[in-house]
Design an enzyme around this catalytic site. Structure first.
Site, mmCIF file in Angstrom:
data_model
loop_
_atom_site.group_PDB
_atom_site.id
_atom_site.type_symbol
_atom_site.label_atom_id
_atom_site.label_comp_id
_atom_site.label_asym_id
_atom_site.label_seq_id
_atom_site.Cartn_x
_atom_site.Cartn_y
_atom_site.Cartn_z
ATOM 1 N N PRO A 31 0.811 -1.218 0.000
ATOM 2 C CG PRO A 31 -0.892 -1.596 1.553
ATOM 3 C CD PRO A 31 0.422 -2.130 1.087
ATOM 4 C CE1 TYR A 32 5.166 5.498 3.241
ATOM 5 C CE2 TYR A 32 6.858 4.537 1.835
ATOM 6 C CZ TYR A 32 6.419 5.553 2.668
ATOM 7 O OH TYR A 32 7.246 6.639 2.904
ATOM 8 C CB THR A 33 5.329 0.377 -2.821
ATOM 9 O OG1 THR A 33 6.376 0.022 -1.922
ATOM 10 C CG2 THR A 33 5.885 0.426 -4.238
#
Length: 255
Positions: A149-151
């Site tokens: 999700p962060y990437t």
């Protein structure tokens, strides 16, 4: 952009990168800095320590971003630089990251930048000048292993910054995107993963890179300069880069 006499807003401003940028900008002679953060007590304490203004703001709520901009303009005049800096980590890859994590990451790392742009662009375009600095991550240019999700949302943040520059660059709007690796903040990894960072730097070092990049009005803000070379190599042969990342992932998992 020279920061002297400029009015600046920084979200995610109560600590780490936001606080360091505020101090650096004031040292450069900024007219005013407005800090904003979800935690009202933390942002008030940070503003008092630094000697600037601060207010609570949930950047995932467009009405609160609009209120932040209005409060700043009412007190200090037109905003010259808006630093959309708020962010948080999001663990998990695909099947192990629930929809709620993906949605929260999207709202925080993408929609918050959209809300900021909507709030400040009309007046900036009318004046024919203004600067947007959006915090993404080296993960948005490359990848953070184990953090889907962060990437993905940080990659979307980079693309949104590109789109802003393409769309509004001819109207006098400058855009930069901050893409660090590890920084010594609450979000920093407690240890250095295999190939995932070229070292954890202090927020103050990052802030100086931001000042220099703003002065030169370059798009990428790369406190870890190695990232630029990695992006170049990825562009030259993405299949080779993907293979290398898979090897790195296997190594990090002990495979």
């Amino acid at each position: 952009m020279e920061l002297k006499d400029k009015v600046v807003v920084i979200t995610g401003g109560s600590g780490g990168i936001g606080r360091a940028m505020a101090k650096a900008f004031l040292a450069q002679g900024a007219k005013a800095v407005m800090l904003a953060d979800l935690d009202a007590a933390a942002v008030s304490a940070a503003a008092k320590e630094i000697g600037c203004d601060g207010m609570a703001c949930d950047v995932t709520q467009e009405a609160q971003v609009q209120a932040l901009v209005k409060a700043t303009v009412d007190k200090y005049g037109p905003i010259d630089l808006f630093c959309s800096n708020a962010g948080a980590g999001g663990k998990g890859v695909l099947t192990d990251a629930p929809n709620e994590v993906w949605q929260k990451q999207w709202e925080l790392h993408v929609m918050s930048h959209l809300y900021a742009a909507r709030a400040v662009l009309p007046s900036m375009i009318e004046r024919g000048s203004g600067y947007l600095l959006n915090t993404a991550s080296a993960a948005g240019l490359l990848a953070a292993l184990g953090s889907g999700p962060y990437t993905v949302t940080k990659a979307a943040a980079v693309k949104f910054a590109e789109f802003l520059s393409i769309t509004h660059g001819d109207q006098g709007i400058k855009v930069s995107v901050l893409c660090p690796q590890g920084v010594n903040t609450a979000m920093a990894p407690r240890s250095l993963g295999d190939g995932q960072t070229d070292g954890i730097i202090e927020p103050e070092q990052l802030a100086q890179t931001v000042v220099e990049t703003l002065r030169e009005e370059r798009f990428y803000v790369l406190p870890h300069p190695e990232v630029g070379e990695y992006v170049r190599r990825k562009g030259e042969d993405v299949d080779r880069w993907l293979g290398g990342m898979r090897r790195l992932r296997r190594k990090s998992q002990g495979g």
